[in-house]
Motif scaffolding. Sequence first.
Motif, PDB file in Angstrom:
ATOM      1  N   ASN A  52       0.955   5.383  -1.956  1.00 40.35           N
ATOM      2  CA  ASN A  52       1.474   4.405  -0.904  1.00 40.35           C
ATOM      3  C   ASN A  52       2.745   4.290  -0.855  1.00 40.35           C
ATOM      4  O   ASN A  52       3.543   4.233  -2.029  1.00 40.35           O
ATOM      5  CB  ASN A  52       0.731   3.069  -1.011  1.00 40.35           C
ATOM      6  N   ILE A  53       3.348   3.878   0.226  1.00 40.15           N
ATOM      7  CA  ILE A  53       4.735   3.412   0.354  1.00 40.15           C
ATOM      8  C   ILE A  53       4.759   1.979   0.187  1.00 40.15           C
ATOM      9  O   ILE A  53       3.996   1.038   0.513  1.00 40.15           O
ATOM     10  CB  ILE A  53       5.393   3.745   1.826  1.00 40.15           C
ATOM     11  N   LYS A  54       5.644   1.546  -1.022  1.00 43.03           N
ATOM     12  CA  LYS A  54       5.595  -0.012  -1.250  1.00 43.03           C
ATOM     13  C   LYS A  54       5.965  -0.943  -0.283  1.00 43.03           C
ATOM     14  O   LYS A  54       6.867  -0.655   0.562  1.00 43.03           O
ATOM     15  CB  LYS A  54       6.514  -0.154  -2.256  1.00 43.03           C
ATOM     16  N   GLY A  55       5.271  -1.919   0.007  1.00 49.45           N
ATOM     17  CA  GLY A  55       5.472  -3.009   1.169  1.00 49.45           C
ATOM     18  C   GLY A  55       5.194  -2.505   2.454  1.00 49.45           C
ATOM     19  O   GLY A  55       5.161  -3.124   3.358  1.00 49.45           O
ATOM     20  N   THR A  56       4.202  -1.604   2.426  1.00 53.28           N
ATOM     21  CA  THR A  56       3.506  -0.925   3.642  1.00 53.28           C
ATOM     22  C   THR A  56       2.192  -0.839   3.564  1.00 53.28           C
ATOM     23  O   THR A  56       1.691  -0.737   2.325  1.00 53.28           O
ATOM     24  CB  THR A  56       4.271   0.222   4.550  1.00 53.28           C
ATOM     25  N   THR A  79       9.910   3.367  -2.177  1.00 45.77           N
ATOM     26  CA  THR A  79       9.336   3.502  -3.196  1.00 45.77           C
ATOM     27  C   THR A  79       7.997   3.742  -3.119  1.00 45.77           C
ATOM     28  O   THR A  79       6.963   3.198  -2.341  1.00 45.77           O
ATOM     29  CB  THR A  79       9.494   2.071  -4.060  1.00 45.77           C
ATOM     30  N   LEU A  80       7.459   4.891  -3.675  1.00 42.50           N
ATOM     31  CA  LEU A  80       6.032   5.512  -3.624  1.00 42.50           C
ATOM     32  C   LEU A  80       5.417   4.637  -4.798  1.00 42.50           C
ATOM     33  O   LEU A  80       5.812   4.749  -6.087  1.00 42.50           O
ATOM     34  CB  LEU A  80       5.975   6.944  -3.838  1.00 42.50           C
ATOM     35  N   LYS A  89      -0.661   2.823 -13.037  1.00 48.64           N
ATOM     36  CA  LYS A  89      -0.026   2.861 -11.976  1.00 48.64           C
ATOM     37  C   LYS A  89       1.544   3.029 -12.124  1.00 48.64           C
ATOM     38  O   LYS A  89       2.243   2.675 -12.949  1.00 48.64           O
ATOM     39  CB  LYS A  89      -0.191   1.710 -11.174  1.00 48.64           C
ATOM     40  N   ARG A  90       2.106   4.013 -11.264  1.00 50.27           N
ATOM     41  CA  ARG A  90       3.451   4.276 -11.420  1.00 50.27           C
ATOM     42  C   ARG A  90       4.211   4.092 -10.075  1.00 50.27           C
ATOM     43  O   ARG A  90       3.665   4.237  -8.835  1.00 50.27           O
ATOM     44  CB  ARG A  90       3.624   5.880 -11.573  1.00 50.27           C
TER      45      ARG A  90
END
Length: 92
Positions: A52-56, A79-80, A89-90
């Motif tokens: 996922n794209i962080k914040g989306t 950020t992925l 989780k990374r």
Amino acid sequence: MKKILNRYTWLCILLISIGINAQETKPLIQSKLEGTVIDAITKEPVIGASINIKGTTHGVVTDLDGKFFFQTGQKFPYTLVVSYLGYKKRKL
């Protein structure tokens, strides 16, 4: 007169429908990203990992080879977040 009015009405409907179709917009693509998720120890691909794209809400899942592909309206850099059951989780 009635035939002319009927033809005029159909012509107006046709022109309106063409105008509506012309106003459709295509999604804006800002970036494309592809990659592979592999296990750090075994070097095997991780099948079904979530990226996922962080914040989306934009996310994809890896395929049978651990590969993924993004085509998104988000601009670089972003950020992925990579997650998979049983793994830590990374954020990359």
